[in-house]
Design a protein around this motif. Structure first.
Motif, PDB file in Angstrom:
ATOM      1  N   THR A  18       0.935  -1.190   0.029  1.00 34.44           N
ATOM      2  CA  THR A  18       0.027   0.114  -0.041  1.00 34.44           C
ATOM      3  C   THR A  18       0.982   1.377   0.060  1.00 34.44           C
ATOM      4  N   ALA A  19       1.725   1.609   0.738  1.00 30.91           N
ATOM      5  CA  ALA A  19       2.898   2.446   0.919  1.00 30.91           C
ATOM      6  C   ALA A  19       3.401   2.700  -0.346  1.00 30.91           C
ATOM      7  N   LEU A  20       3.859   1.739  -0.981  1.00 32.97           N
ATOM      8  CA  LEU A  20       4.694   1.843  -2.508  1.00 32.97           C
ATOM      9  C   LEU A  20       3.827   2.416  -3.447  1.00 32.97           C
ATOM     10  N   PHE A  21       2.296   1.667  -3.358  1.00 34.53           N
ATOM     11  CA  PHE A  21       1.458   2.121  -4.352  1.00 34.53           C
ATOM     12  C   PHE A  21       0.997   3.643  -4.167  1.00 34.53           C
ATOM     13  N   ASP A  22       0.777   4.010  -3.073  1.00 35.71           N
ATOM     14  CA  ASP A  22       0.492   5.576  -2.690  1.00 35.71           C
ATOM     15  C   ASP A  22       1.651   6.456  -3.055  1.00 35.71           C
ATOM     16  N   ALA A  23       2.974   6.087  -2.890  1.00 39.08           N
ATOM     17  CA  ALA A  23       4.020   6.821  -3.369  1.00 39.08           C
ATOM     18  C   ALA A  23       4.031   6.663  -4.929  1.00 39.08           C
ATOM     19  N   ALA A  24       3.733   5.826  -5.516  1.00 37.36           N
ATOM     20  CA  ALA A  24       3.534   5.916  -7.099  1.00 37.36           C
ATOM     21  C   ALA A  24       2.423   6.668  -7.526  1.00 37.36           C
ATOM     22  N   ASN A  25       1.500   6.776  -7.031  1.00 38.13           N
ATOM     23  CA  ASN A  25       0.424   7.842  -7.283  1.00 38.13           C
ATOM     24  C   ASN A  25       0.492   9.300  -7.036  1.00 38.13           C
ATOM     25  N   LYS A  26       1.897   9.529  -6.355  1.00 38.78           N
ATOM     26  CA  LYS A  26       2.193  10.956  -6.312  1.00 38.78           C
ATOM     27  C   LYS A  26       3.305  11.282  -7.307  1.00 38.78           C
ATOM     28  N   LEU A  27       3.569  10.269  -8.157  1.00 38.70           N
ATOM     29  CA  LEU A  27       4.549  10.938  -8.997  1.00 38.70           C
ATOM     30  C   LEU A  27       4.221  11.854 -10.057  1.00 38.70           C
ATOM     31  N   GLY A  28       4.844  12.785 -10.462  1.00 33.60           N
ATOM     32  CA  GLY A  28       4.782  13.647 -11.563  1.00 33.60           C
ATOM     33  C   GLY A  28       5.424  13.658 -12.666  1.00 33.60           C
ATOM     34  N   ARG A  29       5.102  14.191 -13.998  1.00 29.76           N
ATOM     35  CA  ARG A  29       5.802  14.080 -15.121  1.00 29.76           C
ATOM     36  C   ARG A  29       7.134  14.574 -14.947  1.00 29.76           C
ATOM     37  N   GLU A  30       8.358  13.849 -15.417  1.00 30.39           N
ATOM     38  CA  GLU A  30       9.534  14.452 -15.242  1.00 30.39           C
ATOM     39  C   GLU A  30      10.333  14.235 -14.025  1.00 30.39           C
ATOM     40  N   PHE A  31       9.568  13.583 -12.881  1.00 36.14           N
ATOM     41  CA  PHE A  31      10.304  13.290 -11.637  1.00 36.14           C
ATOM     42  C   PHE A  31      11.359  12.255 -12.122  1.00 36.14           C
ATOM     43  N   VAL A  32      12.648  12.486 -11.306  1.00 35.37           N
ATOM     44  CA  VAL A  32      13.751  11.498 -11.578  1.00 35.37           C
ATOM     45  C   VAL A  32      13.374  10.186 -10.361  1.00 35.37           C
ATOM     46  N   VAL A  33      13.461   9.117 -10.990  1.00 32.52           N
ATOM     47  CA  VAL A  33      13.083   8.078 -10.104  1.00 32.52           C
ATOM     48  C   VAL A  33      13.878   6.835 -10.250  1.00 32.52           C
ATOM     49  N   GLN A  34      14.068   5.957  -9.235  1.00 34.08           N
ATOM     50  CA  GLN A  34      14.826   4.917  -9.315  1.00 34.08           C
ATOM     51  C   GLN A  34      13.908   3.708  -9.165  1.00 34.08           C
TER      52      GLN A  34
END
Length: 580
Positions: A56-72
């Motif tokens: 759930t925590a990982l899912f919530d974090a993914a839902n906060k991603l915006g365009r052009e965020f740099v992620v690993q």
């Protein structure tokens, strides 16, 4: 490590592996209890899946991603992506850097205009189409170097801070702090240095080199640009043409898998101007000029009677053009960049009848004679301009190119190459009442015309040549003068006194006294070559950080003023320019 693989690398054969990817968020999509994130880097796009019922925590974090965020960091298949048969089931996510909402979409079909994209060029370079152009540029540069190396050429760097010898375009000048009141110039080309290398015995030189010209810009010009600059010793014109035709054919094969089996056609400058009104004719389509002066004079129509030249093109299948379409063409030729006063037309209808804008001055039989000379068929349209010869030919060239575009005859994926040869050595300037070198003052005259240098100067042909591709001058060059006496003669014809010639070119004149070999070469526009093969009209998108049409870098806001202390160090005073 930040990543074990790139975003364009994984395939179905990698199923079951644990991997770490890093990149920019292209887009994120929510579908029920799943979030799909497209992760992008230079190499491609991979889809990442976040599931609500697994973390759930990982899912919530993914839902906060915006365009052009740099992620690993697919059983769903996407045939539009090389990585479309796989997807990554996420087990962890780390945001390396948040991003503001970009000012335009980072996609091939972006919503950003030219100025906006140039201001944020570092974002524009993330678009795959722009990156692809620069990757093509990289591959071409390596292959050109490999090809020329295989032919015995040495790449030699030449100076960037040189002496100003203004001939042709304006120089960019650089003040010298250590020599107050004196200036370097940035090279318009390495012309004199590559000739000195031939005197030095290097025999075959090349350089992929930056050049600079302070001139008005257009789509295929930039104040700084790159040339494939080449020179050869102990050669005649034919040797140079064969060598570099081979290079162009090799690059077309390497990049586009196109084989040019036959030699490139050759056309004299005089024929190019007579048939196309341009020294860089687009020969992907016909519509060669038809001269009508002898058929139009003496009928009481002053436009034709008073004109030095009457020329026409025949547009196939355009007899059905409406009056509105013909008026639009008339307005086109009246534009300042074309400069004609008007246009006349004759239609050969499908039933063989004739209609014309000048029908009250000429009979149908006379108009039919014009059409027959132009090789018109039923259903064709003849468009006619009249005026001074050279000016009208150039206007007719613009009209021909416009019709070629309207009729879809200028396909960017079709390539037509030719050499234009036998340029005039000199061009006359009415304002200064003197001759100028059409190319540069080191171009050798055609050996057949040397005896005309003093008696018929304007008729002397140069041993000069241009490579033309799809109506673009890809590059050109010449056989150079290697004889000191002939070079002195050339300077005199160009109105340079002995002192002035020695001040500007004394180092070259002195070098020729020590045994200069016969030599010649050419320079191809590298940016232009890449843009042609990329199917682009402008060289801007094959340059990482280009200038706009005012010569300004919108991203770093250059040129700019400098501190007074810097001006004082350089012994320079700046005055306000006069308002126009």
């Amino acid at each position: 490590m930040y990543r074990t693989n790139t975003c364009g690398e994984l395939r179905l054969s990698d199923a079951g592996r644990e991997v770490t990817l890093a990149g920019w968020v292209q887009r994120a999509r929510k579908m029920g209890g799943m979030t799909f994130v497209d992760l992008r880097d230079r190499y491609g796009i991979t889809q990442i899946v976040f599931e609500s019922d697994s973390d759930t925590a990982l899912f919530d974090a993914a839902n906060k991603l915006g365009r052009e965020f740099v992620v690993q960091e697919r059983e769903n298949k996407n045939k539009n992506l090389p990585t479309g048969e796989i997807e990554i089931i996420a087990t962890s996510l780390k945001v390396l850097n948040r991003s503001d909402v970009p000012p335009f979409t980072i996609e091939d079909d972006t919503d950003g205009g030219d100025d906006l994209r140039m201001k944020y060029r570092y974002l524009d370079l993330r678009r795959s189409c722009v990156r692809g152009n620069l990757e093509l540029r990289h591959r071409m540069a390596f292959e050109i170097r490999r090809y020329l190396d295989s032919k015995g050429f040495l790449e030699v760097e030449t100076p960037v801070l040189i002496k100003s010898t203004p001939e042709g375009a304006r120089d960019f000048v650089v003040p010298s702090r250590m020599n107050p009141g004196e200036f370097y110039a940035l090279p318009q080309s390495p012309q004199t240095f590559k000739q000195l290398l031939m005197v030095s015995g290097f025999d075959r030189y090349f350089q992929i080199v930056k050049c600079f010209r302070d001139e008005d810009l257009r789509a295929d010009r930039q104040p700084e640009f790159t040339q494939i600059d080449c020179e050869m010793s102990f050669v005649e014109q034919e040797d140079v043409l064969q060598m570099f035709e081979g290079l162009v054919k090799h690059i077309f094969k390497y990049v586009k898998d196109i084989d040019f089996a036959d030699p490139f056609p050759r056309m004299t400058w005089a024929d190019a101007m007579r048939l196309y009104g341009s020294d860089k004719p687009d020969t992907r389509f016909g519509m060669q000029f038809v001269e009508l002066k002898d058929l139009t004079t003496g009928k009481g129509f002053a436009v034709m009677d008073d004109a030095e030249y009457v020329g026409a093109i025949v547009a196939p299948g355009c007899a059905d053009y409406t009056r509105k379409q013909l008026d639009q063409l008339t307005e086109f030729v009246k534009r300042p960049q074309v400069g004609a006063k008007g246009m006349m037309w004759v239609k050969l209808e499908n039933d063989g009848s004739i209609k014309s804008s000048v029908g009250k001055f000429y009979s149908d039989d006379e108009l039919r004679g014009w059409l027959e000379r132009g090789g018109a068929n039923p259903g064709d349209l003849m468009l006619i301009l009249a005026g001074a010869t050279m000016k009208t030919r150039k206007q007719l060239n613009e009209l021909r190119l416009e019709m070629g575009s309207r009729l879809g005859l200028r396909d960017p994926q079709k390539f037509s190459c030719l050499w234009v040869v036998d340029f005039p050595l000199f061009e006359w300037d009415d304002e200064t009442q003197r001759y100028y070198a059409m190319h540069h003052p080191f171009t050798a005259p055609n050996p057949e015309d040397v005896d005309k240098l003093d008696t018929d100067t304007g008729a002397v042909r140069a041993t000069a040549y241009d490579m033309v591709v799809n109506g673009n001058e890809l590059g050109g060059g010449s056989i150079r003068i290697h004889d000191s006496e002939l070079q002195d003669h050339m300077f005199r014809l160009l109105g340079l006194s002995e002192d002035e010639a020695r001040y500007k070119f004394g180092f070259l004149m002195d070098a020729f006294k020590y045994g200069a070999p016969p030599h010649g070469g050419l320079a191809f526009g590298f940016d232009r070559f890449v843009s042609i093969l990329a199917g682009l009209d402008s060289i801007r998108d094959v340059i990482a950080f280009p200038k706009n049409n005012s010569g300004r870098d919108m991203m770093i806001d250059a040129p700019s003023t400098i501190d007074q202390s810097q001006l004082d160090e350089l012994s320079i005073a700046v005055t306000e320019p006069e308002k126009k």
